[in-house]
Design an enzyme around this catalytic site. Structure first.
Site, mmCIF file in Angstrom:
data_model
loop_
_atom_site.group_PDB
_atom_site.id
_atom_site.type_symbol
_atom_site.label_atom_id
_atom_site.label_comp_id
_atom_site.label_asym_id
_atom_site.label_seq_id
_atom_site.Cartn_x
_atom_site.Cartn_y
_atom_site.Cartn_z
ATOM 1 N N ASP A 1 36.379 39.868 40.825
ATOM 2 C CA ASP A 1 37.028 40.524 39.690
ATOM 3 C C ASP A 1 38.540 40.336 39.709
ATOM 4 O O ASP A 1 39.174 40.181 38.667
ATOM 5 C CB ASP A 1 36.702 42.015 39.682
ATOM 6 C CG ASP A 1 35.252 42.286 39.326
ATOM 7 O OD1 ASP A 1 34.831 43.433 39.438
ATOM 8 O OD2 ASP A 1 34.552 41.342 38.925
ATOM 9 N N GLU B 1 40.297 37.869 40.706
ATOM 10 C CA GLU B 1 40.682 36.550 40.213
ATOM 11 C C GLU B 1 40.556 36.497 38.689
ATOM 12 O O GLU B 1 41.406 35.929 37.994
ATOM 13 C CB GLU B 1 39.797 35.483 40.862
ATOM 14 C CG GLU B 1 40.155 34.054 40.500
ATOM 15 C CD GLU B 1 41.379 33.531 41.235
ATOM 16 O OE1 GLU B 1 41.755 32.380 40.979
ATOM 17 O OE2 GLU B 1 41.976 34.282 42.022
ATOM 18 N N TYR B 2 39.484 37.110 38.150
ATOM 19 C CA TYR B 2 39.307 37.181 36.699
ATOM 20 C C TYR B 2 40.480 37.940 36.069
ATOM 21 O O TYR B 2 41.043 37.530 35.046
ATOM 22 C CB TYR B 2 37.986 37.873 36.361
ATOM 23 C CG TYR B 2 37.686 37.930 34.880
ATOM 24 C CD1 TYR B 2 38.216 38.944 34.080
ATOM 25 C CD2 TYR B 2 36.887 36.968 34.270
ATOM 26 C CE1 TYR B 2 37.964 38.997 32.719
ATOM 27 C CE2 TYR B 2 36.629 37.010 32.908
ATOM 28 C CZ TYR B 2 37.163 38.024 32.140
ATOM 29 O OH TYR B 2 36.914 38.063 30.800
ATOM 30 N N SER C 1 36.545 48.371 26.058
ATOM 31 C CA SER C 1 36.951 48.304 27.451
ATOM 32 C C SER C 1 38.277 49.037 27.614
ATOM 33 O O SER C 1 38.835 49.571 26.656
ATOM 34 C CB SER C 1 37.082 46.847 27.887
ATOM 35 O OG SER C 1 37.377 46.766 29.245
ATOM 36 N N LEU C 2 38.794 49.068 28.852
ATOM 37 C CA LEU C 2 40.073 49.701 29.133
ATOM 38 C C LEU C 2 41.078 48.646 29.573
ATOM 39 O O LEU C 2 40.727 47.678 30.232
ATOM 40 C CB LEU C 2 39.933 50.742 30.252
ATOM 41 C CG LEU C 2 39.058 51.957 29.987
ATOM 42 C CD1 LEU C 2 38.966 52.813 31.246
ATOM 43 C CD2 LEU C 2 39.599 52.784 28.831
ATOM 44 N N GLU D 1 39.529 60.439 36.893
ATOM 45 C CA GLU D 1 38.211 60.260 37.495
ATOM 46 C C GLU D 1 38.101 58.855 38.083
ATOM 47 O O GLU D 1 38.774 57.925 37.636
ATOM 48 C CB GLU D 1 37.098 60.509 36.480
ATOM 49 C CG GLU D 1 37.226 59.759 35.188
ATOM 50 C CD GLU D 1 36.303 60.307 34.099
ATOM 51 O OE1 GLU D 1 35.118 60.520 34.388
ATOM 52 O OE2 GLU D 1 36.786 60.505 32.960
ATOM 53 N N LYS E 1 36.949 55.132 38.897
ATOM 54 C CA LYS E 1 36.374 54.054 38.092
ATOM 55 C C LYS E 1 35.226 53.432 38.883
ATOM 56 O O LYS E 1 35.440 52.618 39.777
ATOM 57 C CB LYS E 1 37.434 53.003 37.755
ATOM 58 C CG LYS E 1 36.946 51.914 36.800
ATOM 59 C CD LYS E 1 38.085 50.962 36.456
ATOM 60 C CE LYS E 1 37.622 49.917 35.452
ATOM 61 N NZ LYS E 1 36.549 49.055 35.992
ATOM 62 N N ASP F 1 32.216 51.167 40.041
ATOM 63 C CA ASP F 1 32.020 49.724 39.915
ATOM 64 C C ASP F 1 30.554 49.456 39.619
ATOM 65 O O ASP F 1 29.750 49.188 40.512
ATOM 66 C CB ASP F 1 32.448 49.029 41.213
ATOM 67 C CG ASP F 1 32.742 47.556 41.004
ATOM 68 O OD1 ASP F 1 32.719 47.115 39.839
ATOM 69 O OD2 ASP F 1 32.992 46.859 41.992
ATOM 70 N N TYR G 1 30.677 59.290 31.705
ATOM 71 C CA TYR G 1 32.129 59.341 31.550
ATOM 72 C C TYR G 1 32.569 59.567 30.106
ATOM 73 O O TYR G 1 33.761 59.613 29.801
ATOM 74 C CB TYR G 1 32.796 58.083 32.099
ATOM 75 C CG TYR G 1 32.385 56.781 31.439
ATOM 76 C CD1 TYR G 1 32.657 56.514 30.106
ATOM 77 C CD2 TYR G 1 31.743 55.786 32.166
ATOM 78 C CE1 TYR G 1 32.297 55.320 29.505
ATOM 79 C CE2 TYR G 1 31.387 54.583 31.590
ATOM 80 C CZ TYR G 1 31.664 54.359 30.261
ATOM 81 O OH TYR G 1 31.298 53.174 29.665
ATOM 82 N N LYS H 1 43.980 50.040 38.845
ATOM 83 C CA LYS H 1 43.080 49.355 39.765
ATOM 84 C C LYS H 1 43.551 49.477 41.218
ATOM 85 O O LYS H 1 44.737 49.491 41.511
ATOM 86 C CB LYS H 1 42.960 47.867 39.389
ATOM 87 C CG LYS H 1 42.412 47.625 37.983
ATOM 88 C CD LYS H 1 40.969 48.086 37.821
ATOM 89 C CE LYS H 1 39.986 47.128 38.429
ATOM 90 N NZ LYS H 1 39.854 45.859 37.695
ATOM 91 N N CYS I 1 25.766 26.724 74.755
ATOM 92 C CA CYS I 1 26.618 27.905 74.673
ATOM 93 C C CYS I 1 28.082 27.493 74.725
ATOM 94 O O CYS I 1 28.483 26.742 75.618
ATOM 95 C CB CYS I 1 26.290 28.862 75.816
ATOM 96 S SG CYS I 1 27.401 30.285 75.907
ATOM 97 N N CYS J 1 29.378 29.146 78.418
ATOM 98 C CA CYS J 1 28.881 28.716 79.740
ATOM 99 C C CYS J 1 28.134 27.387 79.700
ATOM 100 O O CYS J 1 27.670 26.904 80.739
ATOM 101 C CB CYS J 1 27.973 29.797 80.330
ATOM 102 S SG CYS J 1 26.387 29.973 79.480
ATOM 103 N N CYS K 1 22.061 32.413 73.748
ATOM 104 C CA CYS K 1 22.403 31.716 74.986
ATOM 105 C C CYS K 1 21.379 32.089 76.049
ATOM 106 O O CYS K 1 21.028 33.260 76.208
ATOM 107 C CB CYS K 1 23.808 32.115 75.431
ATOM 108 S SG CYS K 1 24.221 31.562 77.096
ATOM 109 N N CYS L 1 26.574 33.925 82.123
ATOM 110 C CA CYS L 1 27.466 33.587 81.008
ATOM 111 C C CYS L 1 28.612 34.592 80.989
ATOM 112 O O CYS L 1 28.387 35.803 80.926
ATOM 113 C CB CYS L 1 26.707 33.622 79.691
ATOM 114 S SG CYS L 1 27.749 33.308 78.245
#
Length: 673
Positions: free
Chosen positions: A34, A36-37, A83-84, A115, A117, A119, A227, A315, A409, A412, A427, A433
């Site tokens: 989200d 990145e969006y 939307s907000l 309140e 948010k 997800d 909400y 956010k 491993c 060892c 291992c 070890c």
């Protein structure tokens, strides 16, 4: 940047955002987190703000979501589900407050409703004459999908309203989400079955709601929190908080975190307070929603094209981020399990800089299809270890390389093995070890094992690296002069540790068995083994049939126990421990003589005369089973100071409750409860 370059960037952003919206809302397969969006969206907003002549009706900034799924019938929202707008800083929130006050009359008093948010997935529920007749997703804000058959399976959604006074038509809006505990259980089950896991709780909730078979939805741990409300009777409510209070009386779940405050300073304090508790909540939240509480003022403030002017979402720092997988290291744990650890390009996520993340096991690497050099999504929620949850395949370059799975491993160089049906490499080096040796000693000294006070992880590592100890038996050969030479270990600290080691020599058989670190043998299994075989010698000589006769021991656990005691090195370590004076009482109350046989007890609160672990051992020695939770089958709850939910549950169920004094009387035989 020239106008032509900026225009090209605008078109590219629109194309990307449309594609991401489609993957996010329709396919339930988001390819970026989200955060990145949000960055891409804000960049597009900035360009359109700078060049309003370039705005168009089909821009993502003019819409709420994406087209509805064709496999569901469509529902048109008479009142759009907008939307907000989002803000990400204190200054941006203050700017929102300034705009609100600027649009109201000077000195006009109002409040903010605050309140969390949630997800999840925004939904609309329509009630006619108090009966649920339709459930719908938000869709593009004007047209959503009809998911009535699915919302009816969510326990927190009333099929018929309680109380009285509701209007002929009532539209309730809220968020359907999946609590963290249910999400983890769902993904664990998916991994066990070899099926697809979900990236995060929001993705899991979306996938659950868009099932054509409502029986699948019913099997998922979904909840809904309201909400907002759209009522057929104008003037039914005067405030947002008042409307939610009435919805609660009519049978809806509303947020217990709802607060009404006087000004923006209180909003900021609320944000910081809930951010500090974010990890302790039972569900994911990605910010705070602030709304002007008075509905008349909401109407006066009105809307912009895609969002109300009277509400904003502040956010939180992202819990998912995009970064690059540089390398994969394979780390060896106490039991020999080899865990692949992703080495990442450092990225700030969940409030900290993350450079390592778990890849769980070989099956997870295969499921993700991840390669070195890939762009990946890393998630860090709460105290959970950061983990790679998805590969952004659309960003995969030509220079990616396959992850090479080791055959030996990394510590060892003993061969690695993968048992049939298991996803974990192990291992075969055992206590030879070094990695297992360090972790094995740490486990041996831990509170629930030998409880060696003062022997922490760093001190164990120092002693192993200095060559003072090669096995747990070497702990009891240590001398003060050796310890005093270690970093931050003076004579007094050294003597304190030697005193703790001397005290630890006197233990119990269940603790000793647990301390040995046998695979799959936890506290309860160790206790059952000790009760059944009475002596260590009898247990070490037991065959598979005898082991399978013990409660909580199946074929796999029996195999681990036999393998452990069949190893010469392990038997030698046990011999040395006994030689160094490690001992335990071997008297046994016969099963028929155990005064508390068949009873189930629960311990809660803080005890003054002993630790809860000690009380548990004493109860088990008398034949009682000590459970971690209260049920109708619980015989008695021993409650110390500051007892919490377990005490409350016992009182609700009518289970007998005694205080610490009563517990001491039971343990001393004065009370035959």
């Amino acid at each position: 940047m020239s106008d032509s370059s900026l225009r090209a960037r605008l078109e590219a952003l629109r194309k990307q955002l449309h594609e991401h919206s489609y993957r996010y809302y329709v396919l339930d397969e988001p390819s970026i987190p989200d955060v990145e969006y949000d960055r891409l969206f804000r960049e597009l907003q900035d360009i359109e703000r700078e060049h309003p002549e370039w705005r168009s009706d089909d821009s993502p900034t003019q819409r709420v979501g994406a087209e509805p799924l064709s496999s569901f019938s469509q529902v048109r929202h008479e009142t759009p589900m907008l939307s907000l707008d989002n803000v990400f800083s204190e200054q941006e929130l203050r700017d929102f407050d300034r705009r609100v006050r600027g649009r109201l009359d000077d000195g006009q008093a109002f409040h903010y409703a605050c309140e969390p948010k949630l997800d999840g997935i925004a939904v609309s529920l329509l009630y006619v004459d108090g009966v649920l007749v339709r459930g719908a997703t938000r869709g593009d804000g004007r047209v959503g999908e009809d998911i009535t058959h699915n919302v009816r399976t969510v326990d927190s959604i009333p099929l018929k309203l309680q109380g009285e006074g509701w209007p002929v038509e009532l539209e309730v809006r809220g968020e359907i989400y999946m609590p963290r505990q249910g999400f983890e259980a769902l993904n664990m089950r998916a991994r066990e079955e070899g099926s697809k896991t979900f990236v995060n709780p929001r993705n899991a909730a979306a996938g659950s709601l868009r099932q054509l078979d409502s029986r699948i939805t019913a099997s998922r741990p979904l909840e809904m929190c309201c909400y907002g409300v759209v009522a057929s009777d104008d003037g039914l409510f005067s405030s947002h908080s008042g409307a939610l209070a009435q919805l609660k009386r009519w049978g809806f779940l509303t947020s217990v975190e709802l607060a009404v405050v006087d000004d923006i300073e209180a909003c900021l304090a609320y944000y910081e307070q809930l951010l500090s508790r974010r990890d302790q909540l039972a569900y994911d939240i990605d910010g705070i929603v602030f709304k002007v509480d008075e509905l008349a003022l909401q109407e006066q403030l009105g809307f912009v094209s895609r969002a109300p002017r009277w509400a904003i979402a502040h956010k939180f720092p992202a819990q998912e981020e995009v970064t690059t997988l540089r390398d994969v290291e394979f780390q060896v744990g106490r039991t020999g399990a080899v865990t692949p650890v992703a080495k990442l390009e450092p990225v700030f996520v969940g409030g900290v800089t993350v450079s390592n993340a778990t890849l769980h096991n070989l099956d997870e690497i295969e499921r993700l299809g991840v390669k070195l050099g890939d762009t990946v999504i890393v998630r860090r929620a709460g105290d959970v270890i950061p983990q790679v949850v998805q590969v952004v395949t659309e960003r995969r370059g030509d220079d990616v390389r396959d992850i090479v799975i080791p055959s030996c491993c990394p510590v060892c160089e003993s061969p690695l093995e993968r048992a049939p049906g298991e996803a974990v490499l192990r291992c075969t080096g055992g206590l030879v070890c070094a990695a297992q040796r360090k972790e094995g000693i740490k486990h041996f000294a831990s509170r629930k094992a030998m409880d060696i006070d003062g022997l922490g992880d760093k001190l164990v590592e120092q002693m192993v690296e200095a060559g003072l100890i090669d096995s747990v038996a070497d702990l009891f050969r240590l001398e003060q002069a050796q310890l005093s030479g270690l970093e931050r270990m003076g004579e007094k600290s050294a003597q304190n540790l030697l005193d703790a080691l001397s005290k630890a020599r006197n233990t119990t058989l269940p603790r000793f068995l647990f301390a040995l670190g046998i695979r799959e043998v936890g506290e309860a299994t160790a206790s059952n083994l000790a009760k059944h075989f009475v002596s260590l010698e009898a247990l070490m000589a037991a065959d598979e049939e005898q082991l399978l006769a013990v409660d909580d021991v199946g074929p796999i656990v029996a195999s681990h126990i036999r393998s452990f005691f069949a190893t010469d090195h392990n038997r030698e370590i046990i011999r040395q421990l006994r030689e160094q004076g490690v001992h335990w009482p071997e008297e046994r109350i016969e099963e028929g003589e155990q005064p508390m046989a068949g009873q189930t007890w629960v311990l809660t609160g803080n005890l003054e005369s002993m630790t809860r672990s000690e009380a548990k051992e004493k109860l088990q020695a008398l034949g009682a089973k000590v459970a971690g939770s209260v049920s109708a089958k619980t015989d008695c709850v021993a409650a110390g100071a500051n007892a919490g939910s377990k005490l409350k549950k016992a009182e609700e169920l009518g289970v007998k409750v005694i205080d610490e004094g009563g517990l001491l009387a039971v343990l001393s035989g004065q009370d035959k409860t």
